[in-house]
Scaffold this motif. Structure first.
Motif, PDB file in Angstrom:
ATOM      1  N   TYR A 159      43.480  44.362  20.092  1.00 45.08           N
ATOM      2  CA  TYR A 159      44.216  45.595  19.803  1.00 45.08           C
ATOM      3  C   TYR A 159      45.314  45.913  20.810  1.00 45.08           C
ATOM      4  O   TYR A 159      46.183  46.744  20.539  1.00 45.08           O
ATOM      5  CB  TYR A 159      43.260  46.791  19.717  1.00 45.08           C
ATOM      6  N   SER A 160      45.335  45.262  21.984  1.00 47.60           N
ATOM      7  CA  SER A 160      46.365  45.588  22.970  1.00 47.60           C
ATOM      8  C   SER A 160      46.484  44.478  24.001  1.00 47.60           C
ATOM      9  O   SER A 160      45.474  43.919  24.439  1.00 47.60           O
ATOM     10  CB  SER A 160      46.050  46.904  23.672  1.00 47.60           C
ATOM     11  N   SER A 161      47.714  44.171  24.408  1.00 44.47           N
ATOM     12  CA  SER A 161      47.934  43.155  25.443  1.00 44.47           C
ATOM     13  C   SER A 161      48.022  43.779  26.833  1.00 44.47           C
ATOM     14  O   SER A 161      48.115  43.063  27.826  1.00 44.47           O
ATOM     15  CB  SER A 161      49.224  42.379  25.146  1.00 44.47           C
ATOM     16  N   THR A 162      47.991  45.093  26.898  1.00 45.47           N
ATOM     17  CA  THR A 162      48.132  45.776  28.199  1.00 45.47           C
ATOM     18  C   THR A 162      46.920  46.629  28.563  1.00 45.47           C
ATOM     19  O   THR A 162      46.625  46.808  29.742  1.00 45.47           O
ATOM     20  CB  THR A 162      49.387  46.669  28.202  1.00 45.47           C
ATOM     21  N   ALA A 163      46.222  47.156  27.573  1.00 50.19           N
ATOM     22  CA  ALA A 163      45.099  48.058  27.864  1.00 50.19           C
ATOM     23  C   ALA A 163      43.897  47.273  28.376  1.00 50.19           C
ATOM     24  O   ALA A 163      43.499  46.278  27.768  1.00 50.19           O
ATOM     25  CB  ALA A 163      44.710  48.826  26.613  1.00 50.19           C
ATOM     26  N   PRO A 164      43.307  47.726  29.493  1.00 49.84           N
ATOM     27  CA  PRO A 164      42.107  47.043  30.003  1.00 49.84           C
ATOM     28  C   PRO A 164      40.875  47.455  29.191  1.00 49.84           C
ATOM     29  O   PRO A 164      40.921  48.390  28.382  1.00 49.84           O
ATOM     30  CB  PRO A 164      42.001  47.562  31.437  1.00 49.84           C
ATOM     31  N   VAL A 165      39.775  46.768  29.422  1.00 44.72           N
ATOM     32  CA  VAL A 165      38.493  47.184  28.869  1.00 44.72           C
ATOM     33  C   VAL A 165      37.556  47.456  30.044  1.00 44.72           C
ATOM     34  O   VAL A 165      37.810  47.040  31.175  1.00 44.72           O
ATOM     35  CB  VAL A 165      37.899  46.115  27.930  1.00 44.72           C
ATOM     36  N   TYR A 166      36.466  48.157  29.759  1.00 40.98           N
ATOM     37  CA  TYR A 166      35.540  48.561  30.809  1.00 40.98           C
ATOM     38  C   TYR A 166      34.122  48.136  30.444  1.00 40.98           C
ATOM     39  O   TYR A 166      33.650  48.389  29.328  1.00 40.98           O
ATOM     40  CB  TYR A 166      35.589  50.075  31.011  1.00 40.98           C
ATOM     41  N   LYS A 197      40.532  42.809  32.689  1.00 44.91           N
ATOM     42  CA  LYS A 197      41.681  42.461  31.858  1.00 44.91           C
ATOM     43  C   LYS A 197      41.195  41.698  30.631  1.00 44.91           C
ATOM     44  O   LYS A 197      40.261  40.915  30.711  1.00 44.91           O
ATOM     45  CB  LYS A 197      42.666  41.590  32.646  1.00 44.91           C
ATOM     46  N   GLN A 198      41.848  41.914  29.512  1.00 49.34           N
ATOM     47  CA  GLN A 198      41.489  41.190  28.301  1.00 49.34           C
ATOM     48  C   GLN A 198      42.690  40.406  27.782  1.00 49.34           C
ATOM     49  O   GLN A 198      43.831  40.797  27.990  1.00 49.34           O
ATOM     50  CB  GLN A 198      41.007  42.156  27.215  1.00 49.34           C
ATOM     51  N   HIS A 199      42.421  39.314  27.133  1.00 45.74           N
ATOM     52  CA  HIS A 199      43.470  38.559  26.446  1.00 45.74           C
ATOM     53  C   HIS A 199      42.863  37.936  25.202  1.00 45.74           C
ATOM     54  O   HIS A 199      41.628  37.793  25.102  1.00 45.74           O
ATOM     55  CB  HIS A 199      44.079  37.485  27.358  1.00 45.74           C
ATOM     56  N   GLY A 238      41.510  35.303  22.543  1.00 42.29           N
ATOM     57  CA  GLY A 238      40.742  34.096  22.802  1.00 42.29           C
ATOM     58  C   GLY A 238      39.556  34.374  23.700  1.00 42.29           C
ATOM     59  O   GLY A 238      39.043  35.489  23.764  1.00 42.29           O
ATOM     60  N   ALA A 239      39.125  33.345  24.425  1.00 42.50           N
ATOM     61  CA  ALA A 239      37.907  33.437  25.230  1.00 42.50           C
ATOM     62  C   ALA A 239      38.165  34.051  26.605  1.00 42.50           C
ATOM     63  O   ALA A 239      39.134  33.718  27.280  1.00 42.50           O
ATOM     64  CB  ALA A 239      37.298  32.057  25.403  1.00 42.50           C
ATOM     65  N   ASN A 240      37.278  34.951  27.004  1.00 39.51           N
ATOM     66  CA  ASN A 240      37.241  35.520  28.350  1.00 39.51           C
ATOM     67  C   ASN A 240      35.842  35.240  28.901  1.00 39.51           C
ATOM     68  O   ASN A 240      34.849  35.714  28.349  1.00 39.51           O
ATOM     69  CB  ASN A 240      37.476  37.029  28.319  1.00 39.51           C
ATOM     70  N   MET A 241      35.758  34.459  29.991  1.00 39.56           N
ATOM     71  CA  MET A 241      34.470  34.105  30.591  1.00 39.56           C
ATOM     72  C   MET A 241      34.433  34.692  32.003  1.00 39.56           C
ATOM     73  O   MET A 241      34.900  34.089  32.962  1.00 39.56           O
ATOM     74  CB  MET A 241      34.300  32.584  30.610  1.00 39.56           C
ATOM     75  N   ILE A 242      33.884  35.894  32.099  1.00 39.01           N
ATOM     76  CA  ILE A 242      34.021  36.688  33.313  1.00 39.01           C
ATOM     77  C   ILE A 242      32.825  36.503  34.258  1.00 39.01           C
ATOM     78  O   ILE A 242      31.669  36.604  33.844  1.00 39.01           O
ATOM     79  CB  ILE A 242      34.174  38.184  32.963  1.00 39.01           C
ATOM     80  N   VAL A 243      33.151  36.248  35.535  1.00 37.95           N
ATOM     81  CA  VAL A 243      32.143  36.185  36.595  1.00 37.95           C
ATOM     82  C   VAL A 243      32.092  37.551  37.276  1.00 37.95           C
ATOM     83  O   VAL A 243      33.068  37.980  37.909  1.00 37.95           O
ATOM     84  CB  VAL A 243      32.480  35.092  37.627  1.00 37.95           C
ATOM     85  N   LEU A 244      30.979  38.245  37.136  1.00 37.62           N
ATOM     86  CA  LEU A 244      30.779  39.522  37.817  1.00 37.62           C
ATOM     87  C   LEU A 244      30.294  39.265  39.240  1.00 37.62           C
ATOM     88  O   LEU A 244      29.499  38.350  39.474  1.00 37.62           O
ATOM     89  CB  LEU A 244      29.758  40.375  37.068  1.00 37.62           C
ATOM     90  N   GLN A 245      30.774  40.081  40.190  1.00 33.28           N
ATOM     91  CA  GLN A 245      30.385  39.903  41.591  1.00 33.28           C
ATOM     92  C   GLN A 245      30.201  41.255  42.270  1.00 33.28           C
ATOM     93  O   GLN A 245      31.056  42.146  42.136  1.00 33.28           O
ATOM     94  CB  GLN A 245      31.464  39.132  42.356  1.00 33.28           C
ATOM     95  N   GLU A 246      29.100  41.407  42.980  1.00 35.80           N
ATOM     96  CA  GLU A 246      28.925  42.571  43.849  1.00 35.80           C
ATOM     97  C   GLU A 246      29.767  42.351  45.096  1.00 35.80           C
ATOM     98  O   GLU A 246      29.664  41.300  45.746  1.00 35.80           O
ATOM     99  CB  GLU A 246      27.455  42.751  44.227  1.00 35.80           C
ATOM    100  N   LYS A 247      30.599  43.328  45.436  1.00 36.29           N
ATOM    101  CA  LYS A 247      31.475  43.226  46.601  1.00 36.29           C
ATOM    102  C   LYS A 247      31.488  44.540  47.370  1.00 36.29           C
ATOM    103  O   LYS A 247      31.184  45.593  46.817  1.00 36.29           O
ATOM    104  CB  LYS A 247      32.908  42.884  46.168  1.00 36.29           C
ATOM    105  N   LYS A 292      32.958  43.770  40.691  1.00 38.05           N
ATOM    106  CA  LYS A 292      34.269  43.334  40.240  1.00 38.05           C
ATOM    107  C   LYS A 292      34.107  42.223  39.187  1.00 38.05           C
ATOM    108  O   LYS A 292      33.128  41.491  39.187  1.00 38.05           O
ATOM    109  CB  LYS A 292      35.099  42.800  41.416  1.00 38.05           C
ATOM    110  N   GLY A 293      35.130  42.123  38.337  1.00 34.99           N
ATOM    111  CA  GLY A 293      35.145  41.084  37.327  1.00 34.99           C
ATOM    112  C   GLY A 293      36.507  40.425  37.296  1.00 34.99           C
ATOM    113  O   GLY A 293      37.142  40.340  36.240  1.00 34.99           O
ATOM    114  N   ASP A 294      36.955  39.926  38.464  1.00 36.47           N
ATOM    115  CA  ASP A 294      38.313  39.404  38.621  1.00 36.47           C
ATOM    116  C   ASP A 294      38.439  37.929  38.243  1.00 36.47           C
ATOM    117  O   ASP A 294      39.556  37.447  38.035  1.00 36.47           O
ATOM    118  CB  ASP A 294      38.783  39.575  40.075  1.00 36.47           C
ATOM    119  N   ILE A 295      37.338  37.202  38.186  1.00 37.13           N
ATOM    120  CA  ILE A 295      37.399  35.754  37.924  1.00 37.13           C
ATOM    121  C   ILE A 295      37.117  35.472  36.447  1.00 37.13           C
ATOM    122  O   ILE A 295      36.066  35.862  35.920  1.00 37.13           O
ATOM    123  CB  ILE A 295      36.406  34.990  38.806  1.00 37.13           C
ATOM    124  N   ASP A 296      38.066  34.821  35.807  1.00 40.73           N
ATOM    125  CA  ASP A 296      37.908  34.410  34.406  1.00 40.73           C
ATOM    126  C   ASP A 296      37.859  32.884  34.369  1.00 40.73           C
ATOM    127  O   ASP A 296      38.885  32.208  34.529  1.00 40.73           O
ATOM    128  CB  ASP A 296      39.061  34.951  33.562  1.00 40.73           C
TER     129      ASP A 296
END
Length: 247
Positions: free
Chosen positions: A186-193, A216-218, A220-229, A238-242
């Motif tokens: 639905y959007s190339s700019t709006a993040p998801v939570y 961030k969403q795009h 196709g496939a998003n494979m997110i690594v969650l990390q406690e920081k 954080k979920g910065d690594i895809d």
């Protein structure tokens, strides 16, 4: 008579020792060992070492991207073999596995995924997502490292910025990516939570504040690594690594 007795005694002792040594050799308890390795590393170049010796894969002792091989060996009872993963350029040991006679079956398969600053003991395959869809998978390898939770997994609810639910993940764990969940792009700019809870509840998995991860969403496939920081003296997620970006 004395000479004959001495000779008989000599041969008796000789054969007795020989039989004893032979029995010792044949009495050793052994098991065949086999480790099927499937790994991936980018951009770092890795080297596998088995008992300190570099492992050759297709004639090379250092490798990157897709890394697959099979180790075969024999392990004596009481013996320990060591398989290590090194950064070939820096010489840093990234991971170490001790393979013992009693736990040899635990290492039938070894999967790993190595990215800058993170090493996952899992194997990742980029899922197929239909055109116009967004797909998400999650993994949480250091769950509890800073929060102190003893939970092995958490529940995740993925939402739009307006609060609409996009997908739910019942068990986000440490060892494997979740099953793929998709929704319409639905959007190339709006993040998801992604909101994180104790399994089967609507309570934060640790502490009392809502745990919400901006992602961030795009398409196709998003494979997110969650990390406690740690951030400003407090732990956060954080979920910065895809991982999908590397595949």
């Amino acid at each position: 008579m004395n000479k004959i007795f001495v000779l008989l005694l000599f041969f008796t002792l000789l054969f007795s020792c020989t039989d004893s040594n032979t029995m010792e050799l044949y009495d050793k308890v052994q098991k065949p060992g086999e480790v099927n390795i499937k790994g991936f590393s980018k951009p770092d170049v890795l080297q596998l070492r088995f008992n300190g010796e570099p492992v050759s894969i297709d004639g090379k002792t250092s490798y990157t991207n897709k890394i697959e091989t099979q180790l075969q060996f024999v392990l004596d009872q009481g013996e320990t073999n060591t398989l290590s993963v090194y950064n070939n350029e820096t010489g840093t040991e990234i991971a170490k596995y001790s393979i013992t006679y009693d736990h040899i079956d635990d290492f039938k398969t070894l999967n790993f995924f190595n990215l800058p600053g993170i090493y996952l003991q899992t194997y990742a395959v980029k899922p197929q997502v239909n055109l116009g869809k967004v797909g998400f998978e999650f993994i949480f390898p250091n769950l509890g490292e800073l929060s102190g939770t003893s939970s092995k997994n958490v529940k995740g609810i993925l939402k739009r910025d307006n609060g609409a639910v996009l997908a739910e993940f019942d068990n986000i764990g440490k060892d494997n990516f979740t099953a793929l969940k998709t929704y319409n792009f639905y959007s190339s700019t709006a993040p998801v939570y992604l909101e994180l809870y104790k399994p089967g509840t609507t309570e934060p998995y640790a502490g009392s504040k809502m745990i919400q991860v901006k992602i961030k969403q795009h398409t196709g496939a998003n494979m997110i690594v969650l990390q406690e920081k740690m951030e400003n003296g407090e732990w956060t997620v954080k979920g910065d690594i895809d991982v999908a970006e590397y595949l």
